[in-house]
Design a protein around this motif. Structure first.
Motif, PDB file in Angstrom:
ATOM      1  N   PRO A 175     -47.978 -89.141  14.410  1.00  0.00           N
ATOM      2  CA  PRO A 175     -48.665 -88.761  15.417  1.00  0.00           C
ATOM      3  C   PRO A 175     -49.935 -87.715  15.614  1.00  0.00           C
ATOM      4  O   PRO A 175     -49.354 -86.703  15.317  1.00  0.00           O
ATOM      5  CB  PRO A 175     -47.708 -88.653  16.657  1.00  0.00           C
ATOM      6  CG  PRO A 175     -46.452 -88.363  15.795  1.00  0.00           C
ATOM      7  CD  PRO A 175     -46.434 -89.027  14.512  1.00  0.00           C
ATOM      8  N   ASN A 176     -50.795 -88.197  16.233  1.00  0.00           N
ATOM      9  CA  ASN A 176     -52.065 -87.402  16.711  1.00  0.00           C
ATOM     10  C   ASN A 176     -52.996 -87.032  15.435  1.00  0.00           C
ATOM     11  O   ASN A 176     -54.173 -86.282  15.691  1.00  0.00           O
ATOM     12  CB  ASN A 176     -51.528 -86.094  17.324  1.00  0.00           C
ATOM     13  CG  ASN A 176     -50.854 -86.385  18.626  1.00  0.00           C
ATOM     14  OD1 ASN A 176     -51.462 -87.024  19.344  1.00  0.00           O
ATOM     15  ND2 ASN A 176     -49.659 -85.896  18.605  1.00  0.00           N
ATOM     16  N   LEU A 177     -52.511 -87.501  14.247  1.00  0.00           N
ATOM     17  CA  LEU A 177     -53.134 -87.013  12.899  1.00  0.00           C
ATOM     18  C   LEU A 177     -54.695 -87.679  13.024  1.00  0.00           C
ATOM     19  O   LEU A 177     -55.553 -87.365  12.370  1.00  0.00           O
ATOM     20  CB  LEU A 177     -52.443 -87.370  11.708  1.00  0.00           C
ATOM     21  CG  LEU A 177     -51.412 -85.999  11.655  1.00  0.00           C
ATOM     22  CD1 LEU A 177     -50.311 -86.313  10.526  1.00  0.00           C
ATOM     23  CD2 LEU A 177     -52.145 -84.937  11.122  1.00  0.00           C
TER      24      LEU A 177
ATOM     25  N   ARG B 130     -60.329 -81.444  17.103  1.00  0.00           N
ATOM     26  CA  ARG B 130     -59.659 -80.438  17.630  1.00  0.00           C
ATOM     27  C   ARG B 130     -59.078 -79.402  16.815  1.00  0.00           C
ATOM     28  O   ARG B 130     -58.478 -79.906  15.952  1.00  0.00           O
ATOM     29  CB  ARG B 130     -58.887 -81.032  18.923  1.00  0.00           C
ATOM     30  CG  ARG B 130     -59.594 -81.640  20.075  1.00  0.00           C
ATOM     31  CD  ARG B 130     -58.495 -82.051  21.046  1.00  0.00           C
ATOM     32  NE  ARG B 130     -57.679 -80.710  21.583  1.00  0.00           N
ATOM     33  CZ  ARG B 130     -56.651 -80.969  21.805  1.00  0.00           C
ATOM     34  NH1 ARG B 130     -56.012 -82.105  22.312  1.00  0.00           N
ATOM     35  NH2 ARG B 130     -55.902 -79.882  22.241  1.00  0.00           N
TER      36      ARG B 130
ATOM     37  N   TYR C  49     -56.125 -77.117  11.506  1.00  0.00           N
ATOM     38  CA  TYR C  49     -56.047 -78.221  10.767  1.00  0.00           C
ATOM     39  C   TYR C  49     -57.155 -78.669   9.965  1.00  0.00           C
ATOM     40  O   TYR C  49     -57.233 -79.627   9.176  1.00  0.00           O
ATOM     41  CB  TYR C  49     -55.438 -79.405  11.813  1.00  0.00           C
ATOM     42  CG  TYR C  49     -54.315 -79.485  12.506  1.00  0.00           C
ATOM     43  CD1 TYR C  49     -53.102 -79.273  11.680  1.00  0.00           C
ATOM     44  CD2 TYR C  49     -54.335 -79.294  13.751  1.00  0.00           C
ATOM     45  CE1 TYR C  49     -51.831 -79.194  12.169  1.00  0.00           C
ATOM     46  CE2 TYR C  49     -53.066 -79.141  14.177  1.00  0.00           C
ATOM     47  CZ  TYR C  49     -51.963 -79.074  13.655  1.00  0.00           C
ATOM     48  OH  TYR C  49     -50.832 -79.026  14.321  1.00  0.00           O
TER      49      TYR C  49
ATOM     50  N   ALA D  49     -45.504 -84.457  14.224  1.00  0.00           N
ATOM     51  CA  ALA D  49     -44.458 -83.787  14.996  1.00  0.00           C
ATOM     52  C   ALA D  49     -42.899 -84.617  14.769  1.00  0.00           C
ATOM     53  O   ALA D  49     -41.971 -84.179  15.034  1.00  0.00           O
ATOM     54  CB  ALA D  49     -44.778 -84.077  16.572  1.00  0.00           C
TER      55      ALA D  49
HETATM   56  O1  CA2 Z   1     -49.435 -79.074   9.745  1.00  0.00           O
HETATM   57  C1  CA2 Z   1     -49.321 -80.385   9.760  1.00  0.00           C
HETATM   58  O2  CA2 Z   1     -49.668 -81.292   9.168  1.00  0.00           O
HETATM   59  C2  CA2 Z   1     -48.302 -80.777  10.691  1.00  0.00           C
HETATM   60  O3  CA2 Z   1     -47.648 -81.963  10.377  1.00  0.00           O
HETATM   61  C3  CA2 Z   1     -49.061 -81.460  11.955  1.00  0.00           C
HETATM   62  C4  CA2 Z   1     -48.586 -81.857  13.246  1.00  0.00           C
HETATM   63  C5  CA2 Z   1     -47.546 -80.680  13.584  1.00  0.00           C
HETATM   64  O4  CA2 Z   1     -47.012 -81.233  14.712  1.00  0.00           O
HETATM   65  C6  CA2 Z   1     -46.642 -80.459  12.576  1.00  0.00           C
HETATM   66  O5  CA2 Z   1     -45.751 -79.482  13.016  1.00  0.00           O
HETATM   67  C7  CA2 Z   1     -47.434 -79.984  11.291  1.00  0.00           C
HETATM   68  C8  CA2 Z   1     -49.435 -82.125  14.196  1.00  0.00           C
HETATM   69  C9  CA2 Z   1     -50.662 -82.978  13.932  1.00  0.00           C
HETATM   70  C10 CA2 Z   1     -51.454 -82.948  15.195  1.00  0.00           C
HETATM   71  O6  CA2 Z   1     -52.863 -82.962  14.696  1.00  0.00           O
HETATM   72  C11 CA2 Z   1     -53.916 -82.850  15.554  1.00  0.00           C
HETATM   73  C12 CA2 Z   1     -55.095 -82.852  15.030  1.00  0.00           C
HETATM   74  C13 CA2 Z   1     -56.000 -82.309  15.665  1.00  0.00           C
HETATM   75  C14 CA2 Z   1     -56.053 -81.946  16.937  1.00  0.00           C
HETATM   76  C15 CA2 Z   1     -54.632 -82.184  17.477  1.00  0.00           C
HETATM   77  C16 CA2 Z   1     -53.645 -82.482  17.076  1.00  0.00           C
END
Ligand code: CA2
Length: 148
Positions: A11-13, A19, A24, A78
């Motif tokens: 999710p959210n990737l 953002r 990231y 997440a």
């Molecule tokens: O570091 C990672 O790749 C994570 O898997 C990313 C997840 C996070 O919940 C993990 O703890 C670590 C979150 C992905 C959300 O991605 C976004 C990208 C841009 C803006 C908002 C969220």
């Protein structure tokens, strides 16, 4: 050994690059997919690259990969920290599994330090940015080559 590899994203990737670039990076998920496809051609892997915000869809792709894929790379996002269901699905998948996190989850909030998926993963790549996907593919190619 099948050279088909699944690359799954949680999710959210889909928001990557739009953002929180300080956490990231600036690359979008499509940039990452393109880089993975180019590397896969070099490594003679066939890729299926997917993203979903829905837990069941990720589980369905893991089920689909059973019996046809030679390896799987997953950034569960997440769901890493919450999903016994993903762990159970991965436990039913035999070939190598590499877990990827773009950010260094150990430098962040405490709750990100625990991963259900790590209990099944054969390797974990953390904090290497988008390059983590390429490292995961190289590792899977090596493991697939070794199995012959
Ligand atoms: O570091 C990672 O790749 C994570 O898997 C990313 C997840 C996070 O919940 C993990 O703890 C670590 C979150 C992905 C959300 O991605 C976004 C990208 C841009 C803006 C908002 C969220």
């Amino acid at each position: 050994m099948s050279r088909l590899v699944y690359v799954l994203n949680g999710p959210n990737l889909n928001l990557l690059g739009q953002r929180e670039p300080q956490i990231y990076g600036a690359e979008t998920l499509f940039d990452i997919e393109r880089a993975c496809m180019a590397l896969a051609a070099e490594l003679k892997l066939e890729l299926r690259f997917h993203q979903s915000n829905r837990e069941y869809e990720l589980i369905d792709w893991i089920h689909e990969a059973r019996g046809i894929a030679g390896g799987l790379a997953i950034n569960p996002a997440a769901f890493t920290h919450t999903s016994v269901a993903l762990l159970d699905a991965l436990n039913a998948f035999e070939p190598p599994v590499i877990e990827i996190h773009i950010s260094n989850v150990h430098k962040r909030e405490e709750f990100r330090r625990h991963s259900f998926v790590s209990q099944r993963a054969d390797g974990v790549i953390v904090g290497c940015g988008a390059q983590g996907y390429e490292l995961a593919l190289r590792r899977l190619a090596k493991l697939i080559d070794a199995k012959g």
